[in-house]
Design a protein around this motif. Structure first.
Motif, mmCIF file in Angstrom:
data_model
loop_
_atom_site.group_PDB
_atom_site.id
_atom_site.type_symbol
_atom_site.label_atom_id
_atom_site.label_comp_id
_atom_site.label_asym_id
_atom_site.label_seq_id
_atom_site.Cartn_x
_atom_site.Cartn_y
_atom_site.Cartn_z
ATOM 1 N N PHE A 70 -43.925 47.032 24.927
ATOM 2 C CA PHE A 70 -44.731 45.813 25.061
ATOM 3 C C PHE A 70 -45.875 45.809 24.058
ATOM 4 C CE2 PHE A 70 -43.035 46.759 29.331
ATOM 5 C CZ PHE A 70 -42.231 45.635 29.476
ATOM 6 N N ALA A 71 -46.137 44.629 23.505
ATOM 7 C CA ALA A 71 -47.288 44.463 22.622
ATOM 8 C C ALA A 71 -48.568 44.448 23.461
ATOM 9 C CB ALA A 71 -47.143 43.149 21.860
ATOM 10 N N ASP A 72 -49.689 44.581 22.812
ATOM 11 C CA ASP A 72 -50.967 44.536 23.528
ATOM 12 C C ASP A 72 -51.061 43.221 24.308
ATOM 13 O OD1 ASP A 72 -51.441 46.874 22.238
ATOM 14 O OD2 ASP A 72 -53.190 46.183 21.104
ATOM 15 N N HIS A 73 -51.435 43.345 25.563
ATOM 16 C CA HIS A 73 -51.730 42.193 26.437
ATOM 17 C C HIS A 73 -50.532 41.240 26.596
ATOM 18 C CE1 HIS A 73 -55.463 44.089 25.792
ATOM 19 N NE2 HIS A 73 -55.620 43.621 24.567
ATOM 20 N N GLU A 74 -49.339 41.813 26.611
ATOM 21 C CA GLU A 74 -48.130 40.976 26.742
ATOM 22 C C GLU A 74 -47.745 40.735 28.206
ATOM 23 O OE1 GLU A 74 -44.693 42.486 24.584
ATOM 24 O OE2 GLU A 74 -43.774 40.477 24.576
ATOM 25 N N ILE A 75 -48.237 41.582 29.115
ATOM 26 C CA ILE A 75 -47.777 41.433 30.503
ATOM 27 C C ILE A 75 -48.954 41.173 31.463
ATOM 28 C CG2 ILE A 75 -45.719 42.802 30.067
ATOM 29 C CD1 ILE A 75 -46.857 45.115 31.358
ATOM 30 N N SER A 76 -48.621 40.558 32.594
ATOM 31 C CA SER A 76 -49.672 40.100 33.514
ATOM 32 C C SER A 76 -49.850 40.997 34.736
ATOM 33 C CB SER A 76 -49.348 38.696 34.038
ATOM 34 O OG SER A 76 -49.213 37.825 32.969
ATOM 35 N N ARG A 77 -48.791 41.672 35.104
ATOM 36 C CA ARG A 77 -48.910 42.499 36.325
ATOM 37 C C ARG A 77 -47.954 43.685 36.242
ATOM 38 N NH1 ARG A 77 -48.350 39.568 42.033
ATOM 39 N NH2 ARG A 77 -50.199 38.505 41.218
ATOM 40 N N ILE A 78 -48.411 44.800 36.817
ATOM 41 C CA ILE A 78 -47.561 45.994 36.921
ATOM 42 C C ILE A 78 -47.479 46.395 38.390
ATOM 43 C CG2 ILE A 78 -47.434 48.480 36.403
ATOM 44 C CD1 ILE A 78 -48.669 47.863 33.669
ATOM 45 N N TYR A 79 -46.270 46.679 38.847
ATOM 46 C CA TYR A 79 -46.064 47.212 40.197
ATOM 47 C C TYR A 79 -45.689 48.689 40.104
ATOM 48 C CZ TYR A 79 -45.677 42.395 41.979
ATOM 49 O OH TYR A 79 -45.913 41.086 42.322
ATOM 50 N N LEU A 80 -46.374 49.489 40.924
ATOM 51 C CA LEU A 80 -46.014 50.908 41.083
ATOM 52 C C LEU A 80 -45.669 51.112 42.553
ATOM 53 C CD1 LEU A 80 -48.949 52.705 39.194
ATOM 54 C CD2 LEU A 80 -46.637 52.296 38.336
ATOM 55 N N ASN A 81 -44.413 51.283 42.853
ATOM 56 C CA ASN A 81 -43.993 51.413 44.255
ATOM 57 C C ASN A 81 -43.438 52.807 44.522
ATOM 58 O OD1 ASN A 81 -44.557 48.711 45.010
ATOM 59 N ND2 ASN A 81 -42.633 48.025 44.069
ATOM 60 N N PHE A 82 -44.152 53.541 45.353
ATOM 61 C CA PHE A 82 -43.674 54.850 45.815
ATOM 62 C C PHE A 82 -43.337 55.768 44.637
ATOM 63 C CE2 PHE A 82 -43.426 51.722 48.982
ATOM 64 C CZ PHE A 82 -43.952 52.352 50.082
ATOM 65 N N SER A 83 -44.281 55.805 43.703
ATOM 66 C CA SER A 83 -44.111 56.667 42.531
ATOM 67 C C SER A 83 -44.070 58.125 42.974
ATOM 68 C CB SER A 83 -45.281 56.472 41.574
ATOM 69 O OG SER A 83 -45.444 55.104 41.275
ATOM 70 N N ASP A 84 -43.388 58.947 42.181
ATOM 71 C CA ASP A 84 -43.314 60.377 42.512
ATOM 72 C C ASP A 84 -44.734 60.944 42.614
ATOM 73 O OD1 ASP A 84 -40.472 60.351 42.361
ATOM 74 O OD2 ASP A 84 -40.624 60.367 40.174
ATOM 75 N N PRO A 85 -45.038 61.692 43.702
ATOM 76 C CA PRO A 85 -46.430 62.132 43.916
ATOM 77 C C PRO A 85 -46.871 63.323 43.059
ATOM 78 C CG PRO A 85 -45.052 62.750 45.801
ATOM 79 C CD PRO A 85 -44.185 61.933 44.889
ATOM 80 N N TRP A 86 -45.935 64.092 42.530
ATOM 81 C CA TRP A 86 -46.271 65.303 41.755
ATOM 82 C C TRP A 86 -47.427 66.043 42.425
ATOM 83 C CZ3 TRP A 86 -42.705 66.795 38.532
ATOM 84 C CH2 TRP A 86 -41.886 65.839 37.926
ATOM 85 N N PRO A 87 -47.185 66.681 43.589
ATOM 86 C CA PRO A 87 -48.279 67.249 44.390
ATOM 87 C C PRO A 87 -49.022 68.432 43.751
ATOM 88 C CG PRO A 87 -46.126 67.727 45.384
ATOM 89 C CD PRO A 87 -45.878 66.781 44.250
ATOM 90 N N LYS A 88 -48.363 69.153 42.852
ATOM 91 C CA LYS A 88 -49.067 70.317 42.273
ATOM 92 C C LYS A 88 -50.130 69.860 41.266
ATOM 93 C CE LYS A 88 -45.323 73.521 42.895
ATOM 94 N NZ LYS A 88 -43.975 73.754 42.445
ATOM 95 N N THR A 89 -51.304 70.470 41.355
ATOM 96 C CA THR A 89 -52.412 70.074 40.472
ATOM 97 C C THR A 89 -52.001 70.177 39.002
ATOM 98 O OG1 THR A 89 -53.882 70.907 42.145
ATOM 99 C CG2 THR A 89 -54.851 70.518 39.987
ATOM 100 N N ARG A 90 -51.209 71.191 38.679
ATOM 101 C CA ARG A 90 -50.856 71.357 37.264
ATOM 102 C C ARG A 90 -49.929 70.244 36.756
ATOM 103 N NH1 ARG A 90 -47.266 75.224 39.516
ATOM 104 N NH2 ARG A 90 -45.142 74.988 38.740
ATOM 105 N N HIS A 91 -49.400 69.451 37.699
ATOM 106 C CA HIS A 91 -48.545 68.321 37.311
ATOM 107 C C HIS A 91 -49.265 66.965 37.388
ATOM 108 C CE1 HIS A 91 -44.826 70.890 38.461
ATOM 109 N NE2 HIS A 91 -45.144 71.040 37.191
ATOM 110 N N ALA A 92 -50.580 67.006 37.595
ATOM 111 C CA ALA A 92 -51.328 65.746 37.811
ATOM 112 C C ALA A 92 -51.102 64.746 36.675
ATOM 113 C CB ALA A 92 -52.812 66.038 37.971
ATOM 114 N N LYS A 93 -50.955 65.252 35.465
ATOM 115 C CA LYS A 93 -50.803 64.339 34.313
ATOM 116 C C LYS A 93 -49.515 63.526 34.368
ATOM 117 C CE LYS A 93 -53.514 66.930 31.025
ATOM 118 N NZ LYS A 93 -53.548 67.768 29.845
ATOM 119 N N ARG A 94 -48.566 63.967 35.218
ATOM 120 C CA ARG A 94 -47.309 63.218 35.335
ATOM 121 C C ARG A 94 -47.397 62.060 36.315
ATOM 122 N NH1 ARG A 94 -42.911 68.150 35.818
ATOM 123 N NH2 ARG A 94 -43.731 69.407 34.107
ATOM 124 N N ARG A 95 -48.456 62.048 37.125
ATOM 125 C CA ARG A 95 -48.591 60.962 38.111
ATOM 126 C C ARG A 95 -48.792 59.635 37.378
ATOM 127 N NH1 ARG A 95 -52.940 64.610 41.326
ATOM 128 N NH2 ARG A 95 -51.465 66.263 41.881
#
Ligand SMILES: C[S@@+](CC[C@H](N)C(=O)[O-])C[C@H]1O[C@@H](n2cnc3c(N)ncnc32)[C@H](O)[C@@H]1O
Length: 214
Positions: free
Chosen positions: A103-128
């Motif tokens: 997507f180009a800059d400012h091309e979309i109006s809304r993003i939905y994140l539904n039940f994304s993977d939680p990546w519970p380990k702190t070392r995986h936080a960047k994947r959330r």
């Protein structure tokens, strides 16, 4: 979402008119794919696709794009509507960490994140999908008053996400710690994961966050 590896899933996808095989071609030009200037809403990690299919049916004046990492999962989602072309719905197999390639800059109006993977380990936080690097990517592709709508059953991910939104200066509203008992339940469209978790008695958390351009 774990699904059995389906041999040939990528080739099979190309048979479905809602699947976009060459999504990078449309960067900055998604309105040409849809043939109109309607707002674009994107679901990241659509799973089997019930949510986005339902929204596309209910809102013909909005264009919906599902971005899902795994080919076998996208295949399950496009198979819901068989070989029917749905003018305001498109599925893309791509990694949301590279959303600026789609997507180009400012091309979309809304993003939905539904039940994304939680990546519970702190070392995986960047994947959330609500880690600050993702939020900055969303800010780049969303319009100035664009919105992020998030639902999860995972309390820790929810708390983490609220903190990330605050730190990255997203404005939050309609926060609920029990969506199905709240006034927002009437308009809620359940995802496959949501149905499974709520049938076990788990509470569903939800927030809307608007991005303020830095
Ligand atoms: C736990 S499932 C939830 C599926 C669906 N949203 C639901 O609520 O039923 C998370 C989905 O996100 C997808 N996903 C995870 N990381 C992703 C990424 N970086 N880009 C796109 N999709 C991703 C997974 O493949 C999986 O299908």
């Amino acid at each position: 979402m774990r699904l059995r590896n389906i041999p040939g899933a990528e080739a099979a996808l190309r048979e479905y008119p809602t699947f976009v095989d060459n999504p990078l071609f449309y960067k900055g030009n998604w309105k040409e794919r849809f043939g109109n200037n309607n707002p674009i809403h994107v679901e990241i990690g659509c799973g089997k696709g019930r949510f986005i299919n339902t929204l596309a049916e209910r809102h013909p004046d909005i264009n919906f794009i599902a971005v899902e990492l795994k080919a076998e999962v996208v295949l399950r989602a496009v198979q819901r509507t068989e070989y029917k072309a749905i003018p305001n719905l498109a599925f893309v197999q791509y990694d949301a960490s590279k959303l600026t390639e789609l997507f180009a800059d400012h091309e979309i109006s809304r993003i939905y994140l539904n039940f994304s993977d939680p990546w519970p380990k702190t070392r995986h936080a960047k994947r959330r999908l609500t880690y600050k690097s993702f939020l900055n990517t969303y800010r780049q592709v969303l319009v100035a008053d664009g919105e992020l709508h998030m639902k999860t059953d995972n309390e820790n991910l929810f708390e983490f996400s609220l903190n990330q939104f605050a730190a990255e200066r997203f404005q939050m509203r309609n926060i609920t710690f029990d969506l199905h008992q709240s006034k927002l339940a009437a308009d809620n469209v359940m995802t496959e994961y949501e149905e499974r978790f709520s049938s076990r008695g788990q509470r569903i958390y939800r927030v809307e966050a608007s991005c303020v351009i830095k």
